[in-house]
Write a protein that holds these residues in place. Structure first.
Motif, PDB file in Angstrom:
ATOM      1  N   GLY A  93       0.781  -1.230   0.000  1.00  0.00           N
ATOM      2  CA  GLY A  93       0.000   0.000   0.000  1.00  0.00           C
ATOM      3  C   GLY A  93       0.810   1.275   0.000  1.00  0.00           C
ATOM      4  O   GLY A  93       0.283   2.362   0.269  1.00  0.00           O
ATOM      5  N   ARG A  94       2.084   1.183  -0.357  1.00  0.00           N
ATOM      6  CA  ARG A  94       2.962   2.348  -0.242  1.00  0.00           C
ATOM      7  C   ARG A  94       2.712   3.400  -1.324  1.00  0.00           C
ATOM      8  O   ARG A  94       3.113   4.562  -1.160  1.00  0.00           O
ATOM      9  N   ILE A  95       2.057   3.027  -2.429  1.00  0.00           N
ATOM     10  CA  ILE A  95       1.660   4.040  -3.419  1.00  0.00           C
ATOM     11  C   ILE A  95       0.157   4.275  -3.384  1.00  0.00           C
ATOM     12  O   ILE A  95      -0.390   4.983  -4.224  1.00  0.00           O
ATOM     13  N   GLY A  96      -0.500   3.658  -2.383  1.00  0.00           N
ATOM     14  CA  GLY A  96      -1.941   3.830  -2.257  1.00  0.00           C
ATOM     15  C   GLY A  96      -2.717   2.992  -3.261  1.00  0.00           C
ATOM     16  O   GLY A  96      -2.263   1.934  -3.708  1.00  0.00           O
ATOM     17  N   GLN A  97      -3.880   3.494  -3.623  1.00  0.00           N
ATOM     18  CA  GLN A  97      -4.723   2.810  -4.601  1.00  0.00           C
ATOM     19  C   GLN A  97      -4.141   2.989  -6.001  1.00  0.00           C
ATOM     20  O   GLN A  97      -3.945   4.116  -6.457  1.00  0.00           O
ATOM     21  N   PRO A  98      -3.812   1.881  -6.708  1.00  0.00           N
ATOM     22  CA  PRO A  98      -3.265   2.024  -8.070  1.00  0.00           C
ATOM     23  C   PRO A  98      -4.245   2.709  -9.009  1.00  0.00           C
ATOM     24  O   PRO A  98      -5.438   2.404  -9.012  1.00  0.00           O
ATOM     25  N   HIS A  99      -3.726   3.650  -9.784  1.00  0.00           N
ATOM     26  CA  HIS A  99      -4.540   4.358 -10.774  1.00  0.00           C
ATOM     27  C   HIS A  99      -4.110   4.039 -12.203  1.00  0.00           C
ATOM     28  O   HIS A  99      -4.945   3.773 -13.060  1.00  0.00           O
ATOM     29  N   ILE A 100      -2.793   4.102 -12.461  1.00  0.00           N
ATOM     30  CA  ILE A 100      -2.301   3.924 -13.828  1.00  0.00           C
ATOM     31  C   ILE A 100      -1.079   3.009 -13.812  1.00  0.00           C
ATOM     32  O   ILE A 100      -0.150   3.206 -13.029  1.00  0.00           O
ATOM     33  N   LEU A 101      -1.086   2.021 -14.699  1.00  0.00           N
ATOM     34  CA  LEU A 101       0.068   1.147 -14.916  1.00  0.00           C
ATOM     35  C   LEU A 101       0.561   1.351 -16.335  1.00  0.00           C
ATOM     36  O   LEU A 101      -0.233   1.319 -17.286  1.00  0.00           O
ATOM     37  N   ARG A 102       1.880   1.563 -16.479  1.00  0.00           N
ATOM     38  CA  ARG A 102       2.477   1.713 -17.812  1.00  0.00           C
ATOM     39  C   ARG A 102       3.594   0.691 -17.958  1.00  0.00           C
ATOM     40  O   ARG A 102       4.505   0.640 -17.120  1.00  0.00           O
ATOM     41  N   ILE A 103       3.543  -0.114 -19.006  1.00  0.00           N
ATOM     42  CA  ILE A 103       4.583  -1.110 -19.275  1.00  0.00           C
ATOM     43  C   ILE A 103       5.109  -0.905 -20.689  1.00  0.00           C
ATOM     44  O   ILE A 103       4.330  -0.847 -21.647  1.00  0.00           O
ATOM     45  N   GLU A 125       6.020   1.431 -14.791  1.00  0.00           N
ATOM     46  CA  GLU A 125       5.655   2.429 -13.784  1.00  0.00           C
ATOM     47  C   GLU A 125       4.250   2.143 -13.283  1.00  0.00           C
ATOM     48  O   GLU A 125       3.343   1.850 -14.072  1.00  0.00           O
ATOM     49  N   ILE A 126       4.068   2.241 -11.979  1.00  0.00           N
ATOM     50  CA  ILE A 126       2.732   2.143 -11.379  1.00  0.00           C
ATOM     51  C   ILE A 126       2.496   3.429 -10.586  1.00  0.00           C
ATOM     52  O   ILE A 126       3.338   3.838  -9.780  1.00  0.00           O
ATOM     53  N   PHE A 127       1.376   4.078 -10.849  1.00  0.00           N
ATOM     54  CA  PHE A 127       1.036   5.363 -10.237  1.00  0.00           C
ATOM     55  C   PHE A 127      -0.235   5.195  -9.415  1.00  0.00           C
ATOM     56  O   PHE A 127      -1.214   4.592  -9.869  1.00  0.00           O
ATOM     57  N   GLY A 128      -0.204   5.710  -8.173  1.00  0.00           N
ATOM     58  CA  GLY A 128      -1.368   5.615  -7.312  1.00  0.00           C
ATOM     59  C   GLY A 128      -1.668   6.921  -6.613  1.00  0.00           C
ATOM     60  O   GLY A 128      -0.994   7.939  -6.836  1.00  0.00           O
ATOM     61  N   ASP A 129      -2.669   6.916  -5.739  1.00  0.00           N
ATOM     62  CA  ASP A 129      -3.086   8.160  -5.090  1.00  0.00           C
ATOM     63  C   ASP A 129      -2.122   8.620  -3.996  1.00  0.00           C
ATOM     64  O   ASP A 129      -2.250   9.739  -3.490  1.00  0.00           O
ATOM     65  N   LYS A 130      -1.145   7.792  -3.640  1.00  0.00           N
ATOM     66  CA  LYS A 130      -0.159   8.186  -2.634  1.00  0.00           C
ATOM     67  C   LYS A 130       1.269   8.256  -3.194  1.00  0.00           C
ATOM     68  O   LYS A 130       2.214   8.500  -2.445  1.00  0.00           O
ATOM     69  N   GLY A 131       1.414   8.015  -4.490  1.00  0.00           N
ATOM     70  CA  GLY A 131       2.756   8.064  -5.055  1.00  0.00           C
ATOM     71  C   GLY A 131       2.904   7.193  -6.277  1.00  0.00           C
ATOM     72  O   GLY A 131       1.906   6.735  -6.863  1.00  0.00           O
ATOM     73  N   ALA A 132       4.143   6.910  -6.652  1.00  0.00           N
ATOM     74  CA  ALA A 132       4.429   6.113  -7.850  1.00  0.00           C
ATOM     75  C   ALA A 132       5.711   5.330  -7.638  1.00  0.00           C
ATOM     76  O   ALA A 132       6.548   5.673  -6.789  1.00  0.00           O
ATOM     77  N   ALA A 133       5.869   4.264  -8.398  1.00  0.00           N
ATOM     78  CA  ALA A 133       7.097   3.463  -8.376  1.00  0.00           C
ATOM     79  C   ALA A 133       7.457   3.120  -9.808  1.00  0.00           C
ATOM     80  O   ALA A 133       6.580   2.783 -10.614  1.00  0.00           O
ATOM     81  N   GLN A 134       8.751   3.220 -10.140  1.00  0.00           N
ATOM     82  CA  GLN A 134       9.211   2.959 -11.499  1.00  0.00           C
ATOM     83  C   GLN A 134      10.383   1.989 -11.488  1.00  0.00           C
ATOM     84  O   GLN A 134      11.190   1.992 -10.555  1.00  0.00           O
ATOM     85  N   ALA A 135      10.470   1.181 -12.512  1.00  0.00           N
ATOM     86  CA  ALA A 135      11.637   0.331 -12.752  1.00  0.00           C
ATOM     87  C   ALA A 135      12.179   0.685 -14.124  1.00  0.00           C
ATOM     88  O   ALA A 135      11.459   0.590 -15.130  1.00  0.00           O
ATOM     89  N   ASP A 136      13.442   1.103 -14.169  1.00  0.00           N
ATOM     90  CA  ASP A 136      14.069   1.507 -15.428  1.00  0.00           C
ATOM     91  C   ASP A 136      14.789   0.309 -16.048  1.00  0.00           C
ATOM     92  O   ASP A 136      14.829  -0.788 -15.477  1.00  0.00           O
ATOM     93  N   ASN A 137      15.397   0.526 -17.197  1.00  0.00           N
ATOM     94  CA  ASN A 137      16.160  -0.523 -17.869  1.00  0.00           C
ATOM     95  C   ASN A 137      17.399  -0.907 -17.065  1.00  0.00           C
ATOM     96  O   ASN A 137      17.994  -0.077 -16.371  1.00  0.00           O
ATOM     97  N   ASN A 138      17.776  -2.166 -17.162  1.00  0.00           N
ATOM     98  CA  ASN A 138      19.081  -2.612 -16.665  1.00  0.00           C
ATOM     99  C   ASN A 138      20.131  -2.296 -17.706  1.00  0.00           C
ATOM    100  O   ASN A 138      19.915  -2.487 -18.900  1.00  0.00           O
ATOM    101  N   ARG A 139      21.290  -1.838 -17.250  1.00  0.00           N
ATOM    102  CA  ARG A 139      22.359  -1.450 -18.151  1.00  0.00           C
ATOM    103  C   ARG A 139      23.661  -2.112 -17.726  1.00  0.00           C
ATOM    104  O   ARG A 139      23.771  -2.633 -16.611  1.00  0.00           O
ATOM    105  N   GLY A 140      24.641  -2.083 -18.608  1.00  0.00           N
ATOM    106  CA  GLY A 140      25.922  -2.689 -18.300  1.00  0.00           C
ATOM    107  C   GLY A 140      26.559  -2.111 -17.058  1.00  0.00           C
ATOM    108  O   GLY A 140      27.138  -2.814 -16.233  1.00  0.00           O
ATOM    109  N   THR A 141      26.468  -0.778 -16.901  1.00  0.00           N
ATOM    110  CA  THR A 141      26.895  -0.086 -15.687  1.00  0.00           C
ATOM    111  C   THR A 141      25.886   1.026 -15.411  1.00  0.00           C
ATOM    112  O   THR A 141      25.055   1.357 -16.267  1.00  0.00           O
ATOM    113  N   ASN A 142      25.963   1.606 -14.220  1.00  0.00           N
ATOM    114  CA  ASN A 142      25.095   2.752 -13.925  1.00  0.00           C
ATOM    115  C   ASN A 142      25.860   4.070 -14.020  1.00  0.00           C
ATOM    116  O   ASN A 142      25.443   5.099 -13.490  1.00  0.00           O
TER     117      ASN A 142
END
Length: 339
Positions: free
Chosen positions: A141-151, A243-260
């Motif tokens: 529940g850390r982003i609250g109620q999910p509103h939008i999912l983008r893949i 990315e998942i966006f909710g009423d309390k925030g959002a969480a994103q996972a970016d691409n994995n790369r050879g290095t950061n």
């Protein structure tokens, strides 16, 4: 933990990948590998210390020492082998999809349930540490109620047209992973699907009756909305973002790369391209999914990526194709099961 003895059915790219990964796990012993053509595999099997190499997978199913089988053969054989393996009392790991027919999948799952064996579907992205962390964040529940999912899911290069013809199409072959991720991340079932597709990468894919570029929008039982975009060709590498966006925030996972490492100057800011293909991007996820499968058998715990999950993703894929063909949203009327 004791040892699990397994057999591999199908020694193509994914079958060989599983052999390499399983050999790294002490509690798993690979006894047999079967493939329809084995002459070119003899040196490989010897190198991998495979005891039995056969062109008849029924030999694996008849072997009392083999407790579980990995089905890595072409999709059109999956359902038949699942049923035969279940009736032989073997636990089963099967690559996606279970079949190209919802009815055929339902029939296979009924045999599995009656036989009382375990069945895990190879949706390896669930075991990626980035996506798994997002799923936990949403569940807590850390982003609250999910509103939008983008893949976003884009391959570095298109498959050969011969593969396209037998793959089941982009929705069943490629986007089915994203349909599973959509259910996994939101913790909700899909109730409506709208799809748009085009042939923008390879005309031969269109001639084979498929699309190579697609966008699908989803509606979920919890009210959330989702959008998935797929392309068969991203010239910069294997593009996997969420990315998942909710009423309390959002969480994103970016691409994995050879290095950061990121380099900044007056002229430009650069960083490494995404890893080139799924074998690199999901290397650890492939290992973790089979570890869970082995643990579920040896410790008699529940499978977390089940045949039902395979069926639901397949239903969404079928609805997406129907929506593309008819040009209208398609509703999914199905029983809701806790994920």
């Amino acid at each position: 933990m004791s040892q699990l003895t397994v057999g591999i059915i199908g020694a193509g790219r994914i079958g060989k990948l599983h052999v390499d990964n399983l050999r790294k796990i002490p509690q798993i012993h690979i006894k047999s590998v079967s493939d329809v053509v084995i002459n070119h595999l003899k040196a490989w099997a010897k190198e991998k210390q495979i005891e039995v190499l056969t062109n008849d997978y029924h030999e694996l199913l008849a072997d009392p020492e083999i407790q579980a089988v990995f089905i890595c053969s072409p999709t059109n054989t999956h359902a038949t082998i699942i049923k035969e393996a279940a009736l032989a009392g073997k636990d089963i790991f099967c690559e996606k999809p279970v079949s190209l027919s919802v009815e055929e999948t339902e029939e296979a799952l009924a045999v599995v349930e009656k036989a009382g064996v375990k069945l895990q579907i190879g949706f390896n992205r669930r075991y990626d540490p980035n996506f798994r962390k997002i799923q936990i964040i949403v569940k807590e529940g850390r982003i609250g109620q999910p509103h939008i999912l983008r893949i976003t899911s884009r391959d570095p290069e298109p498959p050969g047209v011969d593969y396209v013809k037998v793959s089941g199409g982009l929705f069943m072959d490629m986007m089915i992973h994203d349909f599973d991720m959509a259910r996994y991340i939101t913790g909700s079932e899909v109730v409506e699907v709208s799809a748009a597709g085009a042939v923008l990468v390879d005309p031969e894919i269109g001639e084979a009756g498929d699309v190579d570029t697609a966008i699908v929008t989803l509606k979920f039982t919890n009210g959330a909305l989702g959008v998935i975009d797929n392309s068969r060709q991203a010239v910069y590498g294997y593009d996997q973002r969420l990315e998942i966006f909710g009423d309390k925030g959002a969480a994103q996972a970016d691409n994995n790369r050879g290095t950061n490492v990121e380099v900044s100057s007056a002229e430009f800011v650069t960083k490494d391209k995404p890893l080139h293909f799924f074998l690199e991007r999901y290397r650890q996820a492939y290992i973790d999914e089979v570890l869970e499968f082995a643990s579920a058998i040896l410790e008699n715990t529940e499978i977390t990526c089940t045949g039902f999950d395979g069926l639901q993703a397949q239903r969404i894929a079928k609805a997406a194709l129907e929506s593309l063909e008819k040009g209208v949203p398609v509703k999914l009327n199905q029983a809701v099961q806790v994920i």
